[in-house]
Design a protein around this motif. Structure first.
Motif, short mmCIF file in Angstrom:
data_model
loop_
_atom_site.label_atom_id
_atom_site.label_comp_id
_atom_site.label_asym_id
_atom_site.label_seq_id
_atom_site.Cartn_x
_atom_site.Cartn_y
_atom_site.Cartn_z
N GLU A 71 -17.34 -16.28 19.38
CA GLU A 71 -16.73 -15.88 20.65
C GLU A 71 -15.21 -15.82 20.55
OE1 GLU A 71 -19.71 -17.29 24.19
OE2 GLU A 71 -18.51 -18.86 23.24
N GLN A 72 -14.63 -16.81 19.86
CA GLN A 72 -13.18 -16.83 19.69
C GLN A 72 -12.73 -15.66 18.82
OE1 GLN A 72 -11.11 -19.15 21.29
NE2 GLN A 72 -9.58 -17.64 20.67
N LYS A 131 -12.80 -12.51 20.87
CA LYS A 131 -11.69 -12.56 21.83
C LYS A 131 -10.35 -12.26 21.15
CE LYS A 131 -9.62 -15.68 25.24
NZ LYS A 131 -9.65 -17.05 25.80
N ASP A 132 -10.17 -12.80 19.95
CA ASP A 132 -8.89 -12.63 19.24
C ASP A 132 -8.71 -11.24 18.64
OD1 ASP A 132 -8.21 -15.22 19.84
OD2 ASP A 132 -8.74 -16.04 17.87
N TYR A 158 -11.35 -8.42 18.75
CA TYR A 158 -12.09 -7.28 19.30
C TYR A 158 -12.34 -7.50 20.80
CZ TYR A 158 -12.98 -6.01 14.41
OH TYR A 158 -12.84 -5.68 13.09
N ARG A 159 -11.27 -7.73 21.53
CA ARG A 159 -11.39 -8.10 22.95
C ARG A 159 -12.22 -7.09 23.74
NH1 ARG A 159 -8.96 -11.57 26.50
NH2 ARG A 159 -7.72 -12.50 24.85
N ASN A 160 -12.10 -5.81 23.37
CA ASN A 160 -12.83 -4.77 24.12
C ASN A 160 -14.34 -4.86 23.93
OD1 ASN A 160 -12.44 -4.02 21.45
ND2 ASN A 160 -12.62 -1.83 21.89
N CYS A 170 -15.97 -7.78 24.25
CA CYS A 170 -16.44 -8.99 24.95
C CYS A 170 -17.55 -8.69 25.95
CB CYS A 170 -15.27 -9.68 25.66
SG CYS A 170 -14.10 -10.47 24.53
#
Length: 203
Positions: free
Chosen positions: A39-40, A43-44, A46-48, A50
Motif C-alpha cells: 500500500e505504501q 501511494k509513493d 503509483y498514486r493514480n 490507489c
C-alpha cells in the motif's frame, strides 16, 4: 495473472508481483505486513492506481503468491544462521536479520538495538547484519552469496577483529565463508540455499 488487469500500469503490476514474491520467499513478514508495504509503495510511486486495487485485492494476491512461492521444509539453513547470529551476543556483537533495505538502514537498526541494550547494562562492541537488498540477490539468483555487513563501536576491538569473530563463528557452524580480512569488505556466505518461511508464531 488475472489481478494484473485491474492495474492500469503494467510496471506497477510487475513491480508489486516481484516485491510480494521476494517478501514471501524471505519468510520474515506476515500477509498484513506485506500488505502495508504494498500500500505504501503504491501511494509513493503509483498514486493514480490507489483506486484501482483494493486492500482485499492485495491480500488475495499476497495469499495466492504465498501458496505458490513460500519455502517448505525444516528451515535447516536458516535455523543454523539464526543460531550463530544469536551466539554473537556473547561477544557483545548485535546481529540482525533482514535489517532495512540498504546497508545504511542496517547500521541505523543495529545502532538502535545497541543503544537499547547498553541502557540495560549490556556491553556492545560491534554489530553485523544483512539487508533486504542482500537477501534479494540470493532469492533471485541461487548462486549469489549472502553478504554480511559488520562494524565496531570502539577502537578495540577493531572492525577487522569483529569481522574475524563473525567469519570464524560462521565457519565453525559449517558455512562456506569468503572474506579478505578487511573492514571495507563484506563477509560472504557462499552457496546458501535460503529456506526460511513465515510462521504465525512470528511477531
Amino acid at each position: 495473472m488475472e489481478w494484473k488487469n485491474k492495474i492500469k500500469s503494467e510496471c506497477c503490476a510487475d513491480e508489486l508481483e516481484e516485491m510480494i514474491i521476494n517478501y514471501v520467499k524471505a519468510g520474515f513478514w506476515s500477509n498484513d505486513k506485506i500488505l502495508m508495504e504494498c500500500e505504501q509503495y503504491i501511494k509513493d510511486f503509483y498514486r493514480n492506481e490507489c483506486e484501482n486495487i483494493t486492500k482485499d485485492d492485495l491480500l488475495s494476491i499476497i495469499e495466492t503468491l504465498r501458496k505458490e512461492f513460500q519455502n517448505t521444509g525444516n528451515q535447516e539453513n536458516f535455523l543454523k544462521l539464526e543460531s550463530v547470529f544469536h551466539s554473537f551476543m556473547k561477544y557483545g556483537i548485535v546481529a540482525l536479520h533482514y535489517a532495512g533495505y540498504t546497508q545504511s538502514d542496517g547500521f541505523v537498526d543495529c545502532n538502535e538495538v545497541a543503544e537499547w541494550l547498553e541502557e540495560r547494562g549490556e556491553k556492545v562492541v560491534g554489530c553485523c547484519f544483512y539487508t533486504e537488498q542482500d537477501l534479494e540477490h540470493i532469492l533471485q539468483e541461487d548462486h549469489s552469496p549472502l553478504y554480511i555487513s559488520f562494524g565496531n563501536y570502539f577502537e578495540k576491538p577493531t572492525a577487522e577483529e569483529i569481522g574475524q569473530i563473525i567469519a570464524d563463528e560462521l565457519k565453525a557452524i559449517g558455512f562456506s565463508v569468503q572474506w579478505d580480512g578487511t573492514a571495507e569488505t563484506k563477509i560472504a556466505i557462499e552457496n546458501l540455499k535460503w529456506d526460511k518461511y513465515y510462521t504465525d508464531s512470528q511477531s
